[in-house]
Design an enzyme around this catalytic site. Structure first.
Site, PDB file in Angstrom:
ATOM      1  N   PHE A 136       0.859  -1.187   0.000  1.00  0.00           N
ATOM      2  CA  PHE A 136       0.000   0.000   0.000  1.00  0.00           C
ATOM      3  C   PHE A 136       0.893   1.234   0.000  1.00  0.00           C
ATOM      4  CE2 PHE A 136      -2.182   3.212   2.724  1.00  0.00           C
ATOM      5  CZ  PHE A 136      -3.420   3.313   2.110  1.00  0.00           C
ATOM      6  N   LEU A 138       1.141   5.017   0.346  1.00  0.00           N
ATOM      7  CA  LEU A 138       0.605   6.328   0.700  1.00  0.00           C
ATOM      8  C   LEU A 138       1.705   7.237   1.249  1.00  0.00           C
ATOM      9  CD1 LEU A 138      -1.850   8.230   1.062  1.00  0.00           C
ATOM     10  CD2 LEU A 138      -2.142   7.269   3.355  1.00  0.00           C
ATOM     11  N   GLU A 140       5.050   9.159   2.013  1.00  0.00           N
ATOM     12  CA  GLU A 140       6.163   9.593   1.159  1.00  0.00           C
ATOM     13  C   GLU A 140       7.325  10.084   2.022  1.00  0.00           C
ATOM     14  OE1 GLU A 140       3.500  10.919  -2.705  1.00  0.00           O
ATOM     15  OE2 GLU A 140       4.821  12.400  -1.780  1.00  0.00           O
ATOM     16  N   PRO A 141       8.513  10.215   1.429  1.00  0.00           N
ATOM     17  CA  PRO A 141       9.664  10.689   2.210  1.00  0.00           C
ATOM     18  C   PRO A 141       9.388  11.997   2.957  1.00  0.00           C
ATOM     19  CG  PRO A 141      10.409   9.880   0.079  1.00  0.00           C
ATOM     20  CD  PRO A 141       8.910   9.826   0.057  1.00  0.00           C
ATOM     21  N   TRP A 169       8.634   3.612   3.654  1.00  0.00           N
ATOM     22  CA  TRP A 169       8.162   2.836   4.803  1.00  0.00           C
ATOM     23  C   TRP A 169       7.001   1.921   4.412  1.00  0.00           C
ATOM     24  CZ3 TRP A 169      12.031   3.174   7.728  1.00  0.00           C
ATOM     25  CH2 TRP A 169      12.659   4.388   8.002  1.00  0.00           C
ATOM     26  N   ARG A 251      -6.124   0.217  11.132  1.00  0.00           N
ATOM     27  CA  ARG A 251      -5.982   0.622  12.534  1.00  0.00           C
ATOM     28  C   ARG A 251      -6.836  -0.255  13.442  1.00  0.00           C
ATOM     29  NH1 ARG A 251      -6.658   6.996  10.868  1.00  0.00           N
ATOM     30  NH2 ARG A 251      -4.457   7.378  10.373  1.00  0.00           N
ATOM     31  N   GLU A 371       0.464   3.956  10.751  1.00  0.00           N
ATOM     32  CA  GLU A 371      -1.005   4.054  10.603  1.00  0.00           C
ATOM     33  C   GLU A 371      -1.565   5.170  11.477  1.00  0.00           C
ATOM     34  OE1 GLU A 371      -2.319   1.962   8.427  1.00  0.00           O
ATOM     35  OE2 GLU A 371      -1.023   0.202   8.397  1.00  0.00           O
ATOM     36  N   GLY A 372      -0.855   6.275  11.547  1.00  0.00           N
ATOM     37  CA  GLY A 372      -1.257   7.391  12.399  1.00  0.00           C
ATOM     38  C   GLY A 372      -0.451   7.378  13.676  1.00  0.00           C
ATOM     39  N   THR A 373       0.316   8.426  13.905  1.00  0.00           N
ATOM     40  CA  THR A 373       1.166   8.463  15.092  1.00  0.00           C
ATOM     41  C   THR A 373       0.326   8.586  16.362  1.00  0.00           C
ATOM     42  OG1 THR A 373       1.362  10.867  15.153  1.00  0.00           O
ATOM     43  CG2 THR A 373       2.951   9.672  13.768  1.00  0.00           C
TER      44      THR A 373
END
Length: 392
Positions: A136, A138, A140-141, A169, A251, A371-373
């Site tokens: 997946f 989504l 980016e650097p 990642w 999540r 998946e969201g910090t």
């Protein structure tokens, strides 16, 4: 590692809230993890290698896209069954659960939800069996928590589009056969595309030197003038709603998964504390050790109940993304703390590969961020309860 003697803690008889099918599914995955994952996972982690031979077993167990309808190769199971599967996989290792999460929630889910009938028939059955693996794209650097700023883009070229950009990642990237990639068109609208390995200009360099998720393959996705047929664009969604709904599904699986890691750390620490003798008695008899163990089982129990209730709401179509965020953040928080406390109970043994705790602890450092910090999920709850957006 010795024999896997894990016993699942269930302090509030939560098993009684589960159906017989839920328990059968969970127990099947638990037995498979004990037999096929636990004996080898430590070696793979030490070598920073992905145990690719487990893909077949994951497919046969139905761990890829278990909630996808049977007609497309999925298991047709409910969301609680899916959660329990992720819990048992992550009890084995976060990297194993990540592989399954990505395949089910981030690859199969968008193809099923937003894909054409032709795309569903082409990809879903092979993804469900593990014959084909996906990833997946989504993050980016330069764009993680703010995916709207993505730079990956494509322009039209007859019946194809030309895709340029990079993603970072990305779990499963090094071996994935397809990638569900989110990119902007010439009008700046975000769309999903299915990019296949072998398309010219598409490469997936592996990310080396990780101290966390060492048994999971992570890499980049690089697009250098990749010609993608227009028939590979997911027709059913445009904008951030597409990728964010995928993340909400992933999540949810993480919320259940990390409780599995917490349960493994607790079970290991409890067993060790009863056997380890200091000052002529087991260290489980000392107040400060009991405090750690009592707090662990309390937090595990609260997280189990939160996840079960979220699963019920999800089955009823009522769960909100904000509720999923709360469960993900809570479970990651308690699992991280439990891993650290369990490591202390084991003393020096806690850092060795003879026990799973240090491996879980390092893995959870990734899971609490991806998946969201931790902070972003806190702000999602904040925005939900105040109506005010603190992101900008």
């Amino acid at each position: 590692m010795g024999k896997d003697v894990f016993q699942s803690p269930d302090y509030f008889a939560i098993d009684e809230l589960l159906t017989e099918e839920h328990r059968l599914v969970r127990d099947a995955v638990r037995q498979w993890v004990k037999k096929d994952v636990s004996p080898v996972i430590e070696d793979y982690c030490q070598q920073a290698a992905f145990p690719s031979h487990i893909i077949q077993g994951l497919g046969q167990l139905g761990c890829f896209g278990p909630t996808i309808p049977v007609e497309y190769g999925g298991g047709g199971l409910d969301h609680i069954a899916y959660g329990l599967m992720m819990q048992e996989l992550e009890r084995g290792d976060s990297g194993v659960r990540s592989t399954a999460s990505v395949q089910g929630s981030l690859v199969m889910y968008p193809i099923y939800t937003f894909g054409s009938e032709e795309q569903k028939r082409k990809y879903l059955p092979k993804l469900a069996s593990g014959e084909m693996m996906g990833c997946f794209g989504l993050t980016e650097p330069d764009h993680g928590s703010n995916p709207a700023g993505m730079l990956t883009h494509y322009k039209e070229d007859g019946d194809h589009v030309i895709l340029n950009g990079a993603k970072m990642w990305i779990s499963n990237a090094p071996f994935a056969d397809i990638a569900v990639v989110w990119a902007k068109n010439e009008q700046g609208e975000i769309h999903g595309l299915v990019v296949e390995r072998g398309m010219e200009g598409f490469s997936t360099p592996e990310t080396k030197g990780k101290w966390s998720l060492r048994a999971s393959a992570t890499g980049e996705l690089v697009f250098d003038n990749v010609r993608v047929p227009k028939s590979h664009i997911l027709p059913g969604v445009k904008g951030l709603k597409g990728p964010l709904s995928c993340l909400s599904s992933a999540r949810y699986g993480i919320a259940w998964g990390v409780v599995g890691a917490a349960m493994d750390c607790y079970d290991t620490a409890l067993r060790y504390a009863k056997e380890r003798i200091q000052f002529d008695r087991p260290i489980a008899g000392f107040q400060l050790t009991q405090k750690k163990l009592a707090e662990m089982i309390t937090e595990i129990t609260k997280a189990q109940l939160l996840n079960w209730r979220l699963g019920v709401l999800k089955n009823e179509g009522k769960a909100t993304p904000a509720q999923v965020s709360m469960a993900k953040r809570n479970a990651c928080d308690i699992a991280t703390q439990i891993a650290r406390d369990a490591r202390q109970i084991l003393g020096g043994m806690g850092i060795t590969g003879e026990y799973p705790i240090m491996r879980h602890m390092m893995n959870l450092e990734s899971v609490i961020t991806y998946e969201g910090t931790h902070e972003i999920h806190l702000l999602i709850t904040g925005m939900d309860i105040t109506g005010l957006d603190a992101f900008h």
